[in-house]
Design a protein around this motif. Structure first.
Motif, mmCIF file in Angstrom:
data_model
loop_
_atom_site.group_PDB
_atom_site.id
_atom_site.type_symbol
_atom_site.label_atom_id
_atom_site.label_comp_id
_atom_site.label_asym_id
_atom_site.label_seq_id
_atom_site.Cartn_x
_atom_site.Cartn_y
_atom_site.Cartn_z
ATOM 1 N N CYS A 79 -10.599 -5.344 2.619
ATOM 2 C CA CYS A 79 -9.524 -4.776 1.796
ATOM 3 C C CYS A 79 -9.871 -3.356 1.340
ATOM 4 C CB CYS A 79 -9.257 -5.662 0.585
ATOM 5 S SG CYS A 79 -8.395 -7.186 0.990
ATOM 6 N N ILE A 80 -11.126 -3.141 0.989
ATOM 7 C CA ILE A 80 -11.537 -1.792 0.597
ATOM 8 C C ILE A 80 -11.404 -0.843 1.779
ATOM 9 C CG2 ILE A 80 -13.539 -0.416 -0.098
ATOM 10 C CD1 ILE A 80 -14.365 -2.834 -1.843
ATOM 11 N N ARG A 81 -11.768 -1.315 2.969
ATOM 12 C CA ARG A 81 -11.628 -0.479 4.170
ATOM 13 C C ARG A 81 -10.159 -0.155 4.434
ATOM 14 N NH1 ARG A 81 -10.126 -0.742 9.296
ATOM 15 N NH2 ARG A 81 -11.182 0.489 10.845
ATOM 16 N N LEU A 82 -9.302 -1.166 4.344
ATOM 17 C CA LEU A 82 -7.882 -0.935 4.597
ATOM 18 C C LEU A 82 -7.253 -0.049 3.526
ATOM 19 C CD1 LEU A 82 -6.759 -4.414 5.924
ATOM 20 C CD2 LEU A 82 -6.961 -2.286 7.210
ATOM 21 N N ARG A 83 -7.705 -0.184 2.283
ATOM 22 C CA ARG A 83 -7.201 0.703 1.228
ATOM 23 C C ARG A 83 -7.556 2.144 1.514
ATOM 24 N NH1 ARG A 83 -7.495 -1.828 -4.808
ATOM 25 N NH2 ARG A 83 -6.108 -3.527 -4.288
ATOM 26 N N SER A 84 -8.767 2.350 2.046
ATOM 27 C CA SER A 84 -9.158 3.720 2.363
ATOM 28 C C SER A 84 -8.328 4.287 3.510
ATOM 29 C CB SER A 84 -10.652 3.795 2.693
ATOM 30 O OG SER A 84 -10.924 3.160 3.920
ATOM 31 N N LEU A 85 -7.831 3.422 4.367
ATOM 32 C CA LEU A 85 -6.986 3.863 5.480
ATOM 33 C C LEU A 85 -5.509 3.931 5.112
ATOM 34 C CD1 LEU A 85 -8.458 1.733 8.426
ATOM 35 C CD2 LEU A 85 -8.839 4.160 7.976
ATOM 36 N N SER A 86 -5.130 3.344 3.991
ATOM 37 C CA SER A 86 -3.702 3.217 3.682
ATOM 38 C C SER A 86 -2.996 4.563 3.558
ATOM 39 C CB SER A 86 -3.498 2.389 2.418
ATOM 40 O OG SER A 86 -3.992 3.071 1.296
ATOM 41 N N GLY A 87 -3.685 5.583 3.072
ATOM 42 C CA GLY A 87 -3.060 6.903 2.975
ATOM 43 C C GLY A 87 -2.692 7.457 4.333
ATOM 44 N N ASN A 88 -3.575 7.281 5.307
ATOM 45 C CA ASN A 88 -3.298 7.750 6.662
ATOM 46 C C ASN A 88 -2.270 6.874 7.359
ATOM 47 O OD1 ASN A 88 -5.193 9.750 6.314
ATOM 48 N ND2 ASN A 88 -6.849 8.554 7.219
ATOM 49 N N LEU A 89 -2.261 5.581 7.048
ATOM 50 C CA LEU A 89 -1.345 4.664 7.724
ATOM 51 C C LEU A 89 0.089 4.791 7.223
ATOM 52 C CD1 LEU A 89 -3.538 1.450 8.023
ATOM 53 C CD2 LEU A 89 -2.932 3.063 9.824
ATOM 54 N N ARG A 90 0.285 5.402 6.067
ATOM 55 C CA ARG A 90 1.650 5.557 5.551
ATOM 56 C C ARG A 90 2.511 6.399 6.474
ATOM 57 N NH1 ARG A 90 -0.769 6.243 0.324
ATOM 58 N NH2 ARG A 90 -0.599 4.243 -0.720
ATOM 59 N N THR A 91 1.896 7.355 7.142
ATOM 60 C CA THR A 91 2.664 8.248 7.999
ATOM 61 C C THR A 91 2.688 7.779 9.448
ATOM 62 O OG1 THR A 91 0.703 9.619 8.361
ATOM 63 C CG2 THR A 91 2.169 10.234 6.528
ATOM 64 N N GLN A 92 1.963 6.728 9.745
ATOM 65 C CA GLN A 92 1.884 6.228 11.121
ATOM 66 C C GLN A 92 2.936 5.138 11.363
ATOM 67 O OE1 GLN A 92 -0.190 7.544 13.398
ATOM 68 N NE2 GLN A 92 -0.924 8.959 11.833
ATOM 69 N N THR A 93 3.068 4.760 12.614
ATOM 70 C CA THR A 93 4.000 3.697 12.971
ATOM 71 C C THR A 93 3.407 2.336 12.608
ATOM 72 O OG1 THR A 93 3.093 3.447 15.195
ATOM 73 C CG2 THR A 93 4.868 5.062 14.894
ATOM 74 N N PHE A 94 4.254 1.321 12.676
ATOM 75 C CA PHE A 94 3.787 -0.032 12.373
ATOM 76 C C PHE A 94 2.748 -0.500 13.381
ATOM 77 C CE2 PHE A 94 4.092 -4.637 12.911
ATOM 78 C CZ PHE A 94 3.652 -5.023 11.658
ATOM 79 N N MET A 95 2.866 -0.065 14.617
ATOM 80 C CA MET A 95 1.910 -0.485 15.649
ATOM 81 C C MET A 95 0.494 -0.008 15.315
ATOM 82 S SD MET A 95 3.588 -2.383 17.594
ATOM 83 C CE MET A 95 2.462 -2.625 18.934
ATOM 84 N N VAL A 96 0.368 1.185 14.754
ATOM 85 C CA VAL A 96 -0.954 1.695 14.362
ATOM 86 C C VAL A 96 -1.501 0.858 13.206
ATOM 87 C CG1 VAL A 96 -2.185 3.700 13.450
ATOM 88 C CG2 VAL A 96 -0.418 4.010 15.191
#
Length: 169
Positions: A79-96
């Protein structure tokens, strides 16, 4: 929404404890607790804070007779890893996003198996473990759909982010 998260997790635990078998023999169900947790952490991390996730997963470890704290610790790190990625994933597609969740799930599940093997813990059927892993990855879009449609847990819009950070809308 934290109460909704708690109720959702307790409902999943309760359904696992029921002596009913909805799934045909030879099939496994996905890890719904993990799927909804990842979905909520990526969309609205404040709805699923780390201490709450830790308490709920530790409770599930104790109820389901897993080694106490092992899966909980791995889920917290994930969860900590995914939280750190969440900022970058907001602008990406669902597949990413789905790919990121899938990679995280596979890595931490294999780590779980590795740790259990080190301590000579009876793992059980490896086929069922990897089948559950595959089914869990495949059902992530369902968890996201339910989170968005029923609980209204969505990715924050740029306006929401500006409002939170004090910027202009």
């Amino acid at each position: 929404m934290r109460i909704a998260y708690i109720v959702l997790m307790f409902t999943i635990i309760f359904l696992h404890l029921l002596p009913l078998n909805f799934i045909p023999r030879g099939l496994v169900s996905p890890d719904w607790m993990l799927l909804f947790t990842f979905s909520w952490v990526l969309r609205m991390p404040k709805y699923a804070p780390i201490p709450l996730i830790a308490a709920l997963f530790l409770l599930s470890d104790l109820i389901f007779l897993r080694p106490p704290g092992l899966w909980t610790a791995l889920v917290i790190v994930a969860c900590i890893r995914l939280r750190s990625l969440s900022g970058n994933l907001r602008t990406q597609t669902f597949m990413v996003e789905w790919l990121s969740v899938s990679i995280t799930t596979v890595l931490f599940s294999i780590g779980y198996l590795f740790i259990l093997a080190i301590f000579l813990y009876d793992i059980g059927s490896m086929d069922l473990f990897f089948l559950q892993l595959a089914v869990t990855i495949l059902f992530y879009p369902v968890a996201v759909f339910v989170s968005q449609s029923i609980f209204n847990v969505r990715k924050p819009s740029p306006r929401d982010i500006d409002d939170t950070l004090g910027g202009r809308a």
